[in-house]
Scaffold this active site. Sequence first.
Site, mmCIF file in Angstrom:
data_model
loop_
_atom_site.group_PDB
_atom_site.id
_atom_site.type_symbol
_atom_site.label_atom_id
_atom_site.label_comp_id
_atom_site.label_asym_id
_atom_site.label_seq_id
_atom_site.Cartn_x
_atom_site.Cartn_y
_atom_site.Cartn_z
ATOM 1 N N HIS A 1 8.859 -11.812 8.689
ATOM 2 C CA HIS A 1 9.129 -13.004 9.150
ATOM 3 C C HIS A 1 9.748 -14.017 7.953
ATOM 4 C CE1 HIS A 1 5.135 -13.000 7.091
ATOM 5 N NE2 HIS A 1 5.484 -14.378 6.905
ATOM 6 N N HIS B 1 10.246 -11.413 4.892
ATOM 7 C CA HIS B 1 9.215 -10.833 4.116
ATOM 8 C C HIS B 1 8.013 -10.378 5.008
ATOM 9 C CE1 HIS B 1 7.474 -14.922 4.093
ATOM 10 N NE2 HIS B 1 6.429 -14.357 4.047
ATOM 11 N N ARG C 1 -0.668 -19.742 -0.795
ATOM 12 C CA ARG C 1 0.637 -20.048 -0.514
ATOM 13 C C ARG C 1 0.990 -21.460 -0.737
ATOM 14 N NH1 ARG C 1 3.003 -18.498 4.979
ATOM 15 N NH2 ARG C 1 2.891 -20.589 5.666
ATOM 16 N N ASP D 1 8.705 -17.847 6.811
ATOM 17 C CA ASP D 1 7.625 -18.681 6.992
ATOM 18 C C ASP D 1 7.851 -19.939 8.041
ATOM 19 O OD1 ASP D 1 6.110 -17.278 5.257
ATOM 20 O OD2 ASP D 1 6.508 -18.269 3.573
#
Length: 372
Positions: free
Chosen positions: A185, A334, A354, A187
């Site tokens: 995906h 990723h 994150r 983000d």
Amino acid sequence: MAPSVADVLPSTAELKEKAEQKINRAFDVAHHSTYKYASYLPVYDETTTFPPTEAFEFADKGLLADKAKPHLLGLNDPNVKVTKLTPRVGTEITGLQLSELTDEQKNELALLIAERSVVVFRGQNFKDIGVEKQKEFGQYFGRLHVHPVGAHVDGAIEFHNIYLGPDNLYRAQRRSEKLTTTGYHSDVSYEHQPPGITLLTLLAVPSTGGDTAWTSQVVAYERLSDPIKALLEGLRAEHSGFPQAENARRDGHFVRREPVKSYHPIVRVHPVTGQKALFVNPGFTKKIVGLKTEESDAILKLLFKHISQSADIQVRVKWDDQTVSLWDNRVTAHTAISDYDVHNEEEGLRHGFRITTLGERPVGVDGLETVW
């Protein structure tokens, strides 16, 4: 002069706001009684809501950088080592502290991330510099994104919590009916101005496993035949946050911002490098606008397979608890690789956070823009 009591104590309004907040822990307190980073464990603020993200002006810091990157890569310091992890994607840097970079170095880092897709820093003290400095570092590169449904760090709702341990198996359960734990995906690509740079650091890592893999969407685009490139360059695809929100509600989680859909160009042009990159991903891309259902499904299946299975355009990074990785969501997809035994005390905790910055409204070939 010592601060006054009024400077130290929270105001009545602040106390009232704190009392009205409902914070749910997503971990077992007893399980982490000696954990150094307990203040970063996952929680859910189930009170605070946000309106839809409004359009804003964005200027990429990479545009300010010296293309030769002399302040980042030309230091002539024997302690600084820069290594290409693969020919086209991924660079590793040791001997430089992210927490000590100057603005010139940050600008050059933004350019390097755009060019190399992901940059991995080893031997970092970033996790120990405190929430405010961590947040300040992220904000240098852009407006911080607040995840609409995910767990976060208490007191830092912008820090999306990455946690999989024996006391919280939510991430594992979501994929328990699939053959693989991987899920490529970009983000929150459903946002109208989706993310640019994301930073991830892990505070606790399994003794083995738990790697992250990235695919270069630039090279993925380059590998396509010219007729397919020409077709895709004139098309938009729907990216939707609705399934994510619906799944969260189904599982009893709070949705702090209502979901949106965006119709992004399938091939976008990076504002700094000018490179063309695929901008679809299996996580959030649902259909191609203007095509029949069967046509859209067939093309997306081809592209998703290309992104997920082309190991020769990917890089896989092994973590330790002093590693920080930064990547550009505009040119990558990723996935985490949850291949470790989460029930094994010696092996089973992967925890970090994150920080994700929002970027520009995507623009494709010949000025094809995102719409919503």
